[in-house]
Design a protein around this motif. Sequence first.
Motif, PDB file in Angstrom:
ATOM      1  N   PRO A 217      47.103  43.894  36.373  1.00 18.51           N
ATOM      2  CA  PRO A 217      47.025  45.127  35.842  1.00 18.51           C
ATOM      3  C   PRO A 217      46.975  45.471  34.322  1.00 18.51           C
ATOM      4  O   PRO A 217      46.524  46.491  33.775  1.00 18.51           O
ATOM      5  CB  PRO A 217      47.387  46.123  36.701  1.00 18.51           C
ATOM      6  CG  PRO A 217      48.014  44.917  38.143  1.00 18.51           C
ATOM      7  CD  PRO A 217      48.232  44.228  37.454  1.00 18.51           C
ATOM      8  N   THR A 221      44.118  46.451  31.407  1.00 20.90           N
ATOM      9  CA  THR A 221      44.530  47.654  30.785  1.00 20.90           C
ATOM     10  C   THR A 221      44.195  47.473  29.146  1.00 20.90           C
ATOM     11  O   THR A 221      43.415  47.704  28.338  1.00 20.90           O
ATOM     12  CB  THR A 221      45.474  48.201  30.618  1.00 20.90           C
ATOM     13  OG1 THR A 221      45.816  48.861  32.564  1.00 20.90           O
ATOM     14  CG2 THR A 221      45.605  49.527  29.758  1.00 20.90           C
ATOM     15  N   TRP A 259      41.530  52.127  43.595  1.00 19.08           N
ATOM     16  CA  TRP A 259      42.429  51.989  42.483  1.00 19.08           C
ATOM     17  C   TRP A 259      41.913  51.318  41.073  1.00 19.08           C
ATOM     18  O   TRP A 259      42.109  52.040  39.923  1.00 19.08           O
ATOM     19  CB  TRP A 259      43.050  50.276  42.791  1.00 19.08           C
ATOM     20  CG  TRP A 259      43.837  49.874  42.264  1.00 19.08           C
ATOM     21  CD1 TRP A 259      45.671  49.985  41.952  1.00 19.08           C
ATOM     22  CD2 TRP A 259      44.197  49.262  40.531  1.00 19.08           C
ATOM     23  NE1 TRP A 259      46.400  49.892  40.761  1.00 19.08           N
ATOM     24  CE2 TRP A 259      45.387  49.315  40.347  1.00 19.08           C
ATOM     25  CE3 TRP A 259      43.111  48.716  39.453  1.00 19.08           C
ATOM     26  CZ2 TRP A 259      45.855  48.488  38.778  1.00 19.08           C
ATOM     27  CZ3 TRP A 259      42.916  48.241  38.868  1.00 19.08           C
ATOM     28  CH2 TRP A 259      44.611  47.856  38.197  1.00 19.08           C
ATOM     29  N   ARG A 262      41.337  54.428  39.630  1.00 24.25           N
ATOM     30  CA  ARG A 262      41.831  55.616  39.067  1.00 24.25           C
ATOM     31  C   ARG A 262      42.428  54.713  37.706  1.00 24.25           C
ATOM     32  O   ARG A 262      43.784  55.702  37.300  1.00 24.25           O
ATOM     33  CB  ARG A 262      43.235  55.464  40.163  1.00 24.25           C
ATOM     34  CG  ARG A 262      42.522  56.514  41.268  1.00 24.25           C
ATOM     35  CD  ARG A 262      43.969  56.078  42.131  1.00 24.25           C
ATOM     36  NE  ARG A 262      43.441  57.666  43.186  1.00 24.25           N
ATOM     37  CZ  ARG A 262      44.204  58.642  43.683  1.00 24.25           C
ATOM     38  NH1 ARG A 262      45.190  58.894  42.950  1.00 24.25           N
ATOM     39  NH2 ARG A 262      43.659  59.893  44.699  1.00 24.25           N
ATOM     40  N   HIS A 263      42.418  53.690  37.800  1.00 24.28           N
ATOM     41  CA  HIS A 263      43.241  53.102  36.229  1.00 24.28           C
ATOM     42  C   HIS A 263      42.211  52.674  35.600  1.00 24.28           C
ATOM     43  O   HIS A 263      43.088  51.854  33.971  1.00 24.28           O
ATOM     44  CB  HIS A 263      43.863  51.489  37.459  1.00 24.28           C
ATOM     45  CG  HIS A 263      44.771  51.690  37.502  1.00 24.28           C
ATOM     46  ND1 HIS A 263      44.780  52.390  39.728  1.00 24.28           N
ATOM     47  CD2 HIS A 263      46.536  51.730  37.598  1.00 24.28           C
ATOM     48  CE1 HIS A 263      46.316  52.754  39.751  1.00 24.28           C
ATOM     49  NE2 HIS A 263      47.095  52.105  38.905  1.00 24.28           N
TER      50      HIS A 263
END
Length: 460
Positions: A217, A221, A259, A262-263
Amino acid sequence: MGTPALWAPQAWLPARGWVDGVLLTPGRDGCWQAVQAGVAQPPEAATVLPGPVLPGLVNAHSHAFQRAFAGLAERREAAQDDFWGWRDRMYAVANRISPAQLQAVASQLYAELLQGGYTQVLEFHYLHHQPDGRPYPEPLAMAQALAAAAQATGIGLTLLPVLYQRAGFAQPALRPDQCRFATTPAGVTAMREGIRAWGLPGVTAGVAIHSLRAAEPDAITALVQGCAGDAGPIHIHIAEQTAEVSDCLAATGRRPIEWLARHVALDARWQLVHATHATPAEMDAVAAAGAGVVICPSTEANLGDGILDLPGWLARHTITSIGSDSHVARHWPHELRALETSQRLALRQRNVAAAPEQGQPATAARLFNHSLAGGAAAAGFAAWGLVPGARADLLVLDGAAPGLLGVPVSQALDGLVFAADAPAFRQVWVAGQCRVRDGRHVQAAALAEGFVGAMQALWA
């Protein structure tokens, strides 16, 4: 001196469909300078095209090296077979192929894609390093092999270097047979900029994330932050397999598309490859963000992925494109037919993709127009098709091909998608240059010889 103007007896124009007498003028930059309809007779200096003309399509998802594996996984020795068994066998070629072999395989593939009506291909590229994981002396050697294949065949190419870090949600490191895939967010953006710095005509670059299971994750990002302000496309495999959905739920508490939405701040740069297993809420999130979906019907069927909710995506006006992925099929009419027929089998209806209530009663036309717009979005192109400013690509239909012989031009697209059982393009032009004549790439014999040599070395 530039390419002379081209005159088509009929051509497929945006929002109009088939139009008679179309004069297409390429510029010196390889893009359409002018597109003029209603020209009843060809001007004296124009080249007369030998049939109705369609715009070329973008192949929005390709793993070129897998062309060397097409047809070689159609046996079962165990009690059952699935995507994961296929993947392990596919690694046999992924871990052997050299840059020279990749160039030979990709060259054959790209010629076949041109013959099949694709004029741009998007390479989801994760074969970065040597088989033991060490970088090549030239770090972009494998990407250079793909670019050389595209330049040799004349197809347009968008390279998407892939972020790949781990073997799965619960496996923080790569397996030994995945070590040549290893990358970091900074490495991916550096590859993107290195590819752009080549300045090769027809070669562009974006980035990709292999999947949520293959990237941390924090790294996702970081890569997204590294793409801030960059207009290039961002692609990701997502929700292809039910096991992937289950693993993502177990690891994160959310489904894959849920997921992701949302991220990261999804937008029009994002292309979700497969998206086979999506809930209505996930589909709403993708549509609201303006992101696209890349569908690969022949591969999804071959791998037993499942059937996506095409009516659901179309109802949300989501931009969809097509890709040939593992290259068990290599012409876009096959993909559109497979997409529609899978829906017919699942729903026990016909002409599922048609929308007569929206003035779109022709299934093939609606699928084609979606793929035309979706492919442009997937490649990050502002203009695509038979319009001024778009690259001067076109396909000339072979009216004598099986499935098209005797079919009125008004329904030629229907015949091409649902009745032609082989590529039916007489000519294919890219950037104002004819690359396919009489249905064969102009360098087909030489490319085939190189391909056979590579296959013999890989599979001896």
